[in-house]
Design a protein around this motif. Structure first.
Motif, PDB file in Angstrom:
ATOM      1  N   GLY A  45      32.536  40.719  47.465  1.00  0.00           N
ATOM      2  CA  GLY A  45      32.038  38.908  49.037  1.00  0.00           C
ATOM      3  C   GLY A  45      30.800  39.206  48.000  1.00  0.00           C
ATOM      4  O   GLY A  45      30.496  38.122  48.761  1.00  0.00           O
ATOM      5  N   GLY A  55      35.119  35.540  48.158  1.00  0.00           N
ATOM      6  CA  GLY A  55      34.346  36.290  49.056  1.00  0.00           C
ATOM      7  C   GLY A  55      33.666  35.947  49.517  1.00  0.00           C
ATOM      8  O   GLY A  55      33.272  36.154  50.962  1.00  0.00           O
ATOM      9  N   ALA A 111      30.104  43.128  50.165  1.00  0.00           N
ATOM     10  CA  ALA A 111      29.983  44.366  49.164  1.00  0.00           C
ATOM     11  C   ALA A 111      30.240  43.710  47.423  1.00  0.00           C
ATOM     12  O   ALA A 111      31.721  43.271  48.237  1.00  0.00           O
ATOM     13  CB  ALA A 111      30.055  45.575  49.545  1.00  0.00           C
ATOM     14  N   HIS A 170      24.857  40.488  40.857  1.00  0.00           N
ATOM     15  CA  HIS A 170      25.388  39.813  42.664  1.00  0.00           C
ATOM     16  C   HIS A 170      25.019  39.823  43.605  1.00  0.00           C
ATOM     17  O   HIS A 170      25.019  38.960  44.963  1.00  0.00           O
ATOM     18  CB  HIS A 170      26.654  40.058  42.223  1.00  0.00           C
ATOM     19  CG  HIS A 170      28.168  39.252  40.856  1.00  0.00           C
ATOM     20  ND1 HIS A 170      29.364  40.203  40.700  1.00  0.00           N
ATOM     21  CD2 HIS A 170      28.253  38.407  40.811  1.00  0.00           C
ATOM     22  CE1 HIS A 170      29.058  38.606  40.296  1.00  0.00           C
ATOM     23  NE2 HIS A 170      28.457  37.821  39.850  1.00  0.00           N
ATOM     24  N   HIS A 193      37.369  50.909  43.896  1.00  0.00           N
ATOM     25  CA  HIS A 193      37.947  52.410  43.436  1.00  0.00           C
ATOM     26  C   HIS A 193      37.616  53.242  43.915  1.00  0.00           C
ATOM     27  O   HIS A 193      37.487  54.691  43.719  1.00  0.00           O
ATOM     28  CB  HIS A 193      37.253  51.926  41.982  1.00  0.00           C
ATOM     29  CG  HIS A 193      38.504  51.079  41.685  1.00  0.00           C
ATOM     30  ND1 HIS A 193      39.938  50.481  41.712  1.00  0.00           N
ATOM     31  CD2 HIS A 193      38.237  50.003  40.889  1.00  0.00           C
ATOM     32  CE1 HIS A 193      40.287  49.581  40.969  1.00  0.00           C
ATOM     33  NE2 HIS A 193      39.331  49.665  40.607  1.00  0.00           N
ATOM     34  N   ALA A 204      38.243  40.663  48.179  1.00  0.00           N
ATOM     35  CA  ALA A 204      38.767  39.108  47.508  1.00  0.00           C
ATOM     36  C   ALA A 204      38.362  39.765  46.227  1.00  0.00           C
ATOM     37  O   ALA A 204      36.769  39.295  45.404  1.00  0.00           O
ATOM     38  CB  ALA A 204      37.681  38.161  47.934  1.00  0.00           C
ATOM     39  N   VAL A 235      38.311  41.009  42.068  1.00  0.00           N
ATOM     40  CA  VAL A 235      38.787  40.994  40.911  1.00  0.00           C
ATOM     41  C   VAL A 235      39.371  42.362  40.876  1.00  0.00           C
ATOM     42  O   VAL A 235      40.792  42.823  41.062  1.00  0.00           O
ATOM     43  CB  VAL A 235      37.422  40.592  40.102  1.00  0.00           C
ATOM     44  CG1 VAL A 235      38.954  40.298  38.489  1.00  0.00           C
ATOM     45  CG2 VAL A 235      37.644  38.906  40.477  1.00  0.00           C
ATOM     46  N   PRO A 244      44.810  31.893  45.578  1.00  0.00           N
ATOM     47  CA  PRO A 244      43.998  30.314  44.974  1.00  0.00           C
ATOM     48  C   PRO A 244      44.600  30.655  43.753  1.00  0.00           C
ATOM     49  O   PRO A 244      45.418  30.820  43.038  1.00  0.00           O
ATOM     50  CB  PRO A 244      42.148  31.442  43.861  1.00  0.00           C
ATOM     51  CG  PRO A 244      42.687  32.684  44.915  1.00  0.00           C
ATOM     52  CD  PRO A 244      44.505  33.158  45.706  1.00  0.00           C
ATOM     53  N   GLY A 245      44.680  28.645  43.571  1.00  0.00           N
ATOM     54  CA  GLY A 245      44.705  28.679  42.404  1.00  0.00           C
ATOM     55  C   GLY A 245      44.158  28.810  41.133  1.00  0.00           C
ATOM     56  O   GLY A 245      43.409  29.526  41.339  1.00  0.00           O
ATOM     57  N   THR A 246      43.834  27.610  40.633  1.00  0.00           N
ATOM     58  CA  THR A 246      42.338  28.164  38.951  1.00  0.00           C
ATOM     59  C   THR A 246      41.284  27.295  40.476  1.00  0.00           C
ATOM     60  O   THR A 246      41.277  26.373  40.585  1.00  0.00           O
ATOM     61  CB  THR A 246      42.574  27.069  38.242  1.00  0.00           C
ATOM     62  OG1 THR A 246      43.958  27.672  37.434  1.00  0.00           O
ATOM     63  CG2 THR A 246      41.584  27.149  37.252  1.00  0.00           C
TER      64      THR A 246
HETATM   65  N1  NAP Z   1      39.332  32.253  40.612  1.00  0.00           N
HETATM   66  C1  NAP Z   1      39.804  31.713  39.951  1.00  0.00           C
HETATM   67  O1  NAP Z   1      41.006  30.901  39.160  1.00  0.00           O
HETATM   68  C2  NAP Z   1      41.426  32.696  40.874  1.00  0.00           C
HETATM   69  C3  NAP Z   1      42.521  32.447  40.928  1.00  0.00           C
HETATM   70  C4  NAP Z   1      43.616  33.608  41.177  1.00  0.00           C
HETATM   71  C5  NAP Z   1      42.849  34.591  41.743  1.00  0.00           C
HETATM   72  N2  NAP Z   1      41.981  34.646  42.416  1.00  0.00           N
HETATM   73  C6  NAP Z   1      41.422  36.220  42.897  1.00  0.00           C
HETATM   74  O2  NAP Z   1      40.566  35.759  43.895  1.00  0.00           O
HETATM   75  C7  NAP Z   1      39.913  36.628  43.828  1.00  0.00           C
HETATM   76  C8  NAP Z   1      38.284  36.522  43.798  1.00  0.00           C
HETATM   77  O3  NAP Z   1      38.480  36.084  42.699  1.00  0.00           O
HETATM   78  P1  NAP Z   1      36.206  35.073  42.386  1.00  0.00           P
HETATM   79  O4  NAP Z   1      37.588  33.685  41.316  1.00  0.00           O
HETATM   80  O5  NAP Z   1      35.849  34.691  43.814  1.00  0.00           O
HETATM   81  O6  NAP Z   1      36.597  35.846  41.457  1.00  0.00           O
HETATM   82  P2  NAP Z   1      34.307  36.585  40.964  1.00  0.00           P
HETATM   83  O7  NAP Z   1      33.927  34.580  41.425  1.00  0.00           O
HETATM   84  O8  NAP Z   1      34.375  37.047  40.151  1.00  0.00           O
HETATM   85  O9  NAP Z   1      33.960  37.189  41.939  1.00  0.00           O
HETATM   86  C9  NAP Z   1      34.141  38.718  42.430  1.00  0.00           C
HETATM   87  C10 NAP Z   1      33.614  39.194  43.628  1.00  0.00           C
HETATM   88  O10 NAP Z   1      34.183  40.405  43.753  1.00  0.00           O
HETATM   89  C11 NAP Z   1      33.555  41.201  43.406  1.00  0.00           C
HETATM   90  N3  NAP Z   1      33.875  42.902  42.219  1.00  0.00           N
HETATM   91  C12 NAP Z   1      35.270  42.970  41.514  1.00  0.00           C
HETATM   92  N4  NAP Z   1      35.385  44.161  41.515  1.00  0.00           N
HETATM   93  C13 NAP Z   1      35.054  44.631  41.996  1.00  0.00           C
HETATM   94  C14 NAP Z   1      35.289  46.376  42.560  1.00  0.00           C
HETATM   95  N5  NAP Z   1      35.863  46.882  41.283  1.00  0.00           N
HETATM   96  N6  NAP Z   1      34.904  46.629  43.784  1.00  0.00           N
HETATM   97  C15 NAP Z   1      33.888  45.977  44.584  1.00  0.00           C
HETATM   98  N7  NAP Z   1      33.146  44.593  44.758  1.00  0.00           N
HETATM   99  C16 NAP Z   1      33.993  43.911  43.261  1.00  0.00           C
HETATM  100  C17 NAP Z   1      32.347  41.239  42.206  1.00  0.00           C
HETATM  101  O11 NAP Z   1      31.053  41.441  42.463  1.00  0.00           O
HETATM  102  P3  NAP Z   1      30.632  42.466  41.125  1.00  0.00           P
HETATM  103  O12 NAP Z   1      31.267  42.028  40.337  1.00  0.00           O
HETATM  104  O13 NAP Z   1      29.330  42.692  40.918  1.00  0.00           O
HETATM  105  O14 NAP Z   1      31.180  44.200  41.592  1.00  0.00           O
HETATM  106  C18 NAP Z   1      32.617  39.552  42.852  1.00  0.00           C
HETATM  107  O15 NAP Z   1      31.049  39.701  44.168  1.00  0.00           O
HETATM  108  C19 NAP Z   1      40.017  38.095  42.952  1.00  0.00           C
HETATM  109  O16 NAP Z   1      41.185  39.008  43.569  1.00  0.00           O
HETATM  110  C20 NAP Z   1      41.081  37.113  41.856  1.00  0.00           C
HETATM  111  O17 NAP Z   1      41.761  37.546  41.491  1.00  0.00           O
HETATM  112  C21 NAP Z   1      40.794  34.259  41.588  1.00  0.00           C
END
Ligand code: NAP
Length: 241
Positions: free
Chosen positions: A16, A21, A38, A44, A64, A85, A87, A177-179
């Motif tokens: 988040g 998130g 978190a 971040h 993890h 949320a 990745v 989510p989509g893109t």
């Molecule tokens: N954006 C898209 O187009 C899209 C499309 C389909 C699905 N999704 C899904 O939507 C979700 C959110 O994506 P987002 O686009 O918002 O990504 P984002 O902007 O990269 O944000 C991801 C968040 O998760 C945290 N994170 C990543 N790995 C982590 C871990 N192992 N433990 C704890 N925190 C973690 C990141 O912080 P840190 O890296 O600092 O840990 C960040 O706060 C994901 O599951 C992604 O697969 C996104």
């Protein structure tokens, strides 16, 4: 009465500190919830603190690392809404036969992380609590070179249905989510906007979504007490295009 007022509810969002998130945290805090977010990286965490400006708490945790998750749940006490949320895994976007076994397995780190979040957080959930996870449109819209996204997303969606059955009356849902224009695509650098436009040109809604739009889907399943085991698509029609 089937809708849940978020006022005074304890909301924990793992993953988040950025993107979807973080937008969900802002929306939940604005709706009166007490929110903890978190993530792993200091960068971040710092930017999330700036966004929060005192309206929600920001902590360090990794999906993890059970100890880092448990520390937050202990601090919160009773969790009304548990969201992940994150990745949480490396995806190698190549055709299946061009990936190594380790590359394909690595995508599943997202699933193992979500499983740890649920397993660690479940003892702290309120009896009428809810869990919300995030998958992605490739789970049900297959494109070449997306097998890691597709397989892990489908697994997250199926885990949600299993948990909804096993954990009722705790509600368990997933938002797909989509893109969406988030930090996930920052690796594209200066070409990010052009590439997102190209990626979404064939979608029914021809643009990338925003984190806020996906957060609205998360808030919907959090607040509607009659929704469980459901996948909410917030994808600009990607799975139909
Ligand atoms: N954006 C898209 O187009 C899209 C499309 C389909 C699905 N999704 C899904 O939507 C979700 C959110 O994506 P987002 O686009 O918002 O990504 P984002 O902007 O990269 O944000 C991801 C968040 O998760 C945290 N994170 C990543 N790995 C982590 C871990 N192992 N433990 C704890 N925190 C973690 C990141 O912080 P840190 O890296 O600092 O840990 C960040 O706060 C994901 O599951 C992604 O697969 C996104």
């Amino acid at each position: 009465m089937t809708s849940n007022n978020l006022t005074g509810k304890n909301v924990v969002i793992i993953g988040g500190t950025a993107g979807i998130g973080l937008a969900a945290a802002q929306a939940a805090a604005a709706a009166g919830a007490k929110v903890w977010v978190a993530g792993r990286s200091e960068a971040h965490i710092e930017s999330a603190k700036q966004v929060a400006n005192g309206s929600f708490e920001v902590r360090q945790a990794d999906t993890h690392d059970a100890a880092s998750l448990e520390a937050i749940f202990k601090e919160v006490g009773t969790v009304d809404h548990l969201i992940s949320a994150a990745v949480g895994g490396e995806r190698t976007l190549k055709p299946f036969l061009e990936q190594t076994e380790d590359q394909f397995k690595a995508a599943y780190d997202k699933l193992w992380g979500y499983a740890k979040v649920v397993r660690t957080g479940a003892p702290y959930l309120a009896e009428d609590g809810a869990i919300t996870l995030v998958s992605g449109s490739p789970a049900r819209k297959i494109r070449p070179a997306q097998s890691p996204l597709s397989c892990v997303g489908a697994s997250v969606e199926n885990l949600v249905r299993c948990l909804a059955v096993e954990m009722a009356p705790v509600r368990v849902n997933v938002v797909s989510p989509g893109t969406v224009d988030t930090a996930m695509f920052d690796w594209m650098g200066d070409e990010k906007q052009d590439k997102l436009a190209a990626m979404t040109a064939s979608h029914l809604i021809k643009r990338a979504g925003t984190s806020e739009e996906v957060a609205q889907g998360i808030l919907f399943v959090m607040q509607n007490g009659f929704v469980t085991g459901t996948t909410i698509d917030v994808d600009g029609g990607r799975i139909l295009s």
